[in-house]
Each structure stands twice: as C-alpha cells, then as structure tokens.
Design a protein around this motif. Structure first.
Motif, PDB file in Angstrom:
ATOM      1  N   ARG A  40       0.915  -1.287   0.140  1.00 16.78           N
ATOM      2  CA  ARG A  40       0.157  -0.268  -0.052  1.00 16.78           C
ATOM      3  C   ARG A  40       0.973   1.244   0.069  1.00 16.78           C
ATOM      4  N   ALA A  41       1.867   1.232   0.759  1.00 15.93           N
ATOM      5  CA  ALA A  41       2.782   2.245   0.521  1.00 15.93           C
ATOM      6  C   ALA A  41       3.511   2.621  -0.583  1.00 15.93           C
ATOM      7  N   VAL A  42       3.830   1.422  -1.330  1.00 15.48           N
ATOM      8  CA  VAL A  42       4.444   1.509  -2.676  1.00 15.48           C
ATOM      9  C   VAL A  42       3.354   2.304  -3.617  1.00 15.48           C
ATOM     10  N   GLY A  43       2.016   1.820  -3.430  1.00 11.23           N
ATOM     11  CA  GLY A  43       0.717   2.524  -4.248  1.00 11.23           C
ATOM     12  C   GLY A  43       0.568   3.929  -3.889  1.00 11.23           C
ATOM     13  N   HIS A  44       0.815   4.392  -2.622  1.00 11.94           N
ATOM     14  CA  HIS A  44       0.799   5.737  -2.415  1.00 11.94           C
ATOM     15  C   HIS A  44       1.829   6.429  -2.809  1.00 11.94           C
ATOM     16  N   ALA A  45       3.137   5.946  -2.599  1.00 10.53           N
ATOM     17  CA  ALA A  45       4.431   6.784  -3.322  1.00 10.53           C
ATOM     18  C   ALA A  45       4.083   6.964  -4.670  1.00 10.53           C
ATOM     19  N   ASN A  46       3.762   5.744  -5.475  1.00 11.59           N
ATOM     20  CA  ASN A  46       3.538   5.773  -6.762  1.00 11.59           C
ATOM     21  C   ASN A  46       2.392   6.847  -7.067  1.00 11.59           C
ATOM     22  N   GLY A  47       1.439   6.953  -6.497  1.00 11.28           N
ATOM     23  CA  GLY A  47       0.341   7.941  -6.751  1.00 11.28           C
ATOM     24  C   GLY A  47       0.818   9.511  -6.433  1.00 11.28           C
ATOM     25  N   SER A  48       1.952   9.697  -5.758  1.00  5.83           N
ATOM     26  CA  SER A  48       2.492  10.957  -5.336  1.00  5.83           C
ATOM     27  C   SER A  48       3.677  11.446  -6.372  1.00  5.83           C
ATOM     28  N   ASN A  49       3.755  10.516  -7.356  1.00  6.04           N
ATOM     29  CA  ASN A  49       5.077  10.913  -8.162  1.00  6.04           C
ATOM     30  C   ASN A  49       4.596  12.181  -9.014  1.00  6.04           C
ATOM     31  N   PRO A  50       5.367  13.086  -8.944  1.00  8.18           N
ATOM     32  CA  PRO A  50       5.043  14.113  -9.709  1.00  8.18           C
ATOM     33  C   PRO A  50       5.687  14.268 -11.041  1.00  8.18           C
ATOM     34  N   ILE A  51       6.268  13.294 -11.484  1.00  5.19           N
ATOM     35  CA  ILE A  51       7.136  13.257 -12.690  1.00  5.19           C
ATOM     36  C   ILE A  51       6.406  12.212 -13.737  1.00  5.19           C
ATOM     37  N   SER A  52       5.091  12.332 -14.237  1.00  6.01           N
ATOM     38  CA  SER A  52       4.572  11.334 -14.942  1.00  6.01           C
ATOM     39  C   SER A  52       5.560  11.021 -16.159  1.00  6.01           C
ATOM     40  N   VAL A  53       5.234   9.774 -16.730  1.00  3.98           N
ATOM     41  CA  VAL A  53       5.738   9.143 -17.884  1.00  3.98           C
ATOM     42  C   VAL A  53       7.392   9.024 -17.587  1.00  3.98           C
ATOM     43  N   VAL A  54       8.003  10.014 -17.320  1.00  8.12           N
ATOM     44  CA  VAL A  54       9.741   9.849 -17.258  1.00  8.12           C
ATOM     45  C   VAL A  54       9.867   9.007 -16.098  1.00  8.12           C
ATOM     46  N   VAL A  55       9.190   9.377 -14.987  1.00  6.45           N
ATOM     47  CA  VAL A  55       9.248   8.205 -13.822  1.00  6.45           C
ATOM     48  C   VAL A  55       7.894   7.435 -13.876  1.00  6.45           C
ATOM     49  N   PRO A  56       8.106   6.416 -14.655  1.00  6.02           N
ATOM     50  CA  PRO A  56       7.122   5.712 -15.194  1.00  6.02           C
ATOM     51  C   PRO A  56       6.315   5.046 -14.441  1.00  6.02           C
ATOM     52  N   CYS A  57       5.464   5.679 -13.510  1.00  2.53           N
ATOM     53  CA  CYS A  57       4.334   5.005 -12.656  1.00  2.53           C
ATOM     54  C   CYS A  57       3.255   4.304 -13.297  1.00  2.53           C
ATOM     55  N   TYR A 109      -4.366   5.507 -12.107  1.00  3.04           N
ATOM     56  CA  TYR A 109      -3.189   6.378 -12.704  1.00  3.04           C
ATOM     57  C   TYR A 109      -3.862   7.630 -12.571  1.00  3.04           C
ATOM     58  N   GLY A 110      -2.934   8.531 -12.059  1.00  2.29           N
ATOM     59  CA  GLY A 110      -2.915  10.102 -11.807  1.00  2.29           C
ATOM     60  C   GLY A 110      -3.576  10.658 -13.190  1.00  2.29           C
ATOM     61  N   GLY A 111      -3.098  10.416 -14.177  1.00  2.12           N
ATOM     62  CA  GLY A 111      -3.623  11.006 -15.586  1.00  2.12           C
ATOM     63  C   GLY A 111      -4.884  10.477 -16.136  1.00  2.12           C
ATOM     64  N   GLY A 112      -5.388   9.392 -15.308  1.00  5.42           N
ATOM     65  CA  GLY A 112      -6.644   8.836 -16.063  1.00  5.42           C
ATOM     66  C   GLY A 112      -6.198   7.536 -16.622  1.00  5.42           C
ATOM     67  N   LEU A 113      -7.134   6.360 -16.602  1.00  2.00           N
ATOM     68  CA  LEU A 113      -6.848   5.123 -17.079  1.00  2.00           C
ATOM     69  C   LEU A 113      -6.774   4.988 -18.718  1.00  2.00           C
ATOM     70  N   GLU A 114      -7.457   6.003 -19.350  1.00  2.00           N
ATOM     71  CA  GLU A 114      -7.339   5.783 -20.701  1.00  2.00           C
ATOM     72  C   GLU A 114      -6.045   6.390 -21.229  1.00  2.00           C
ATOM     73  N   ARG A 115      -5.168   7.133 -20.499  1.00  2.00           N
ATOM     74  CA  ARG A 115      -3.886   7.382 -20.756  1.00  2.00           C
ATOM     75  C   ARG A 115      -3.083   6.601 -20.150  1.00  2.00           C
TER      76      ARG A 115
END
Length: 186
Positions: free
Chosen positions: A123-140, A153-159
């Motif tokens: 769950r902590a990994v999931g929370h950290a992943n959701g707090s990732n400020p650098i989408s795509v480049v840090v490929p959450c 996915y913070g940018g939406g499941l379609e993305r």
C-alpha cells in the motif's frame, strides 16, 4: 521567511493531451503532468517544495526533443531526461525504482515492494506511486495490480492504457468489462 522555489512551466502537445513540464534553473525536470490535472500538479509541487513560483518559459530543446521522440516511438529517449524530485526517503526509493522497469513491461505493486526488500509495503508503494510528480518519465504507469488489472493512474486510465500499449504491453478486456488487464505473453 523562506523564499519560494522558482520553476518554469512549459506546455508540450502529445498524442494523449498537453503535457505540463516544470523545470528548475538547471533545466532538470521537476514535474510532468497533464493540463487537465494542473491543480493536482500544483498541489504536489506545494507538498514537496512549499511555496512555488511558476513562470511560463519554454523547457530546454533537449527535454522537449526527448519527450517528443518518446511519443513518436523512440521509447529509450526517456532515459536521457534529467530529473530531480523531493520526497521522503521511501518515496525516493520507489521513484528511483520505477525507471528500472523496462518499457514494454509491467510490475505489480507487490513485486516492486519485494524488490525494495519491503514486501509488506504494498500500500505504501501504491501511495508513493500516486504521489509521483513526474509522470511518464518516472514511469508510474508501468505499475499494475496483482491480478494484472490497470488500477489507478493519476492522468486517468485511458492515458495509462495508451502509454502501456505505446510501449508494447498487451491489454486484454474480460468480455467488455470495465477493468482491462495486462496479458502476459505465453
């Protein structure tokens, strides 16, 4: 009184929407998000850096070219992007592990927790992943649920679906249900 962090904000058109690129004085990427999620991006910047002053300015040619190349299919271009993030030591560990997941592959939250030698920290990994400020480049987007479901996915499941398919991941649909899943090659 502390001075606000000063960053620049640029906008880059992509096939899945306009990307917001936040860079520092050294040209390092500090945040990347989507235009329709700008308030969330600004909130993450405040959480990580406190007061932030964003001025509109074009990001470096190298950063823009690397991202454009990635979206045109040169998936290795992400590795050329220099970035820096602020966060807790645990968040840093998760974010530094994400780029080690090769393009075209996925990893479950539990598998990443195990790789970090903290198998109970799913769950902590999931929370950290959701707090990732650098989408795509840090490929959450490469993290998936234990059963192969795309989950959040913070940018939406379609993305997320688009990014994974762009990288060569096969997405299966279970009879038209709303939960697409990643299929593993035979």
């Amino acid at each position: 009184m502390t001075m606000p962090e000063s960053f620049t904000l640029d906008r880059l058109p992509t096939p899945i929407g306009t990307a917001l690129l936040v860079t520092d004085a050294d040209g390092l990427l500090r945040a990347m998000d989507w235009e329709d999620y700008e308030p969330r991006m600004k909130q993450l910047l405040r959480l990580h850096y406190g007061v932030v002053d964003l001025k509109n300015e074009r990001a470096s040619h190298e950063l823009r070219a690397a991202l454009t190349g990635y979206f045109k299919g040169d998936l290795d271009r992400l590795a050329a992007i220099r970035w820096r993030v602020a966060g807790t030591p645990f968040q840093q560990a998760v974010w530094n592990a994400l780029p080690k997941i090769p393009a075209g592959t996925t990893l479950s939250y539990g598998a990443l927790a195990a790789k970090l030698k903290m198998p109970k920290a799913v769950r902590a990994v999931g929370h950290a992943n959701g707090s990732n400020p650098i989408s795509v480049v840090v490929p959450c987007h490469r993290l998936i649920g234990a059963g192969g479901s795309l989950v959040k996915y913070g940018g939406g499941l379609e993305r997320k679906r688009w990014l994974l398919q762009h990288e060569g991941v096969q997405i299966a649909y279970d009879g038209g249900a709303t939960r697409p899943a990643v299929t593993q090659p035979a």
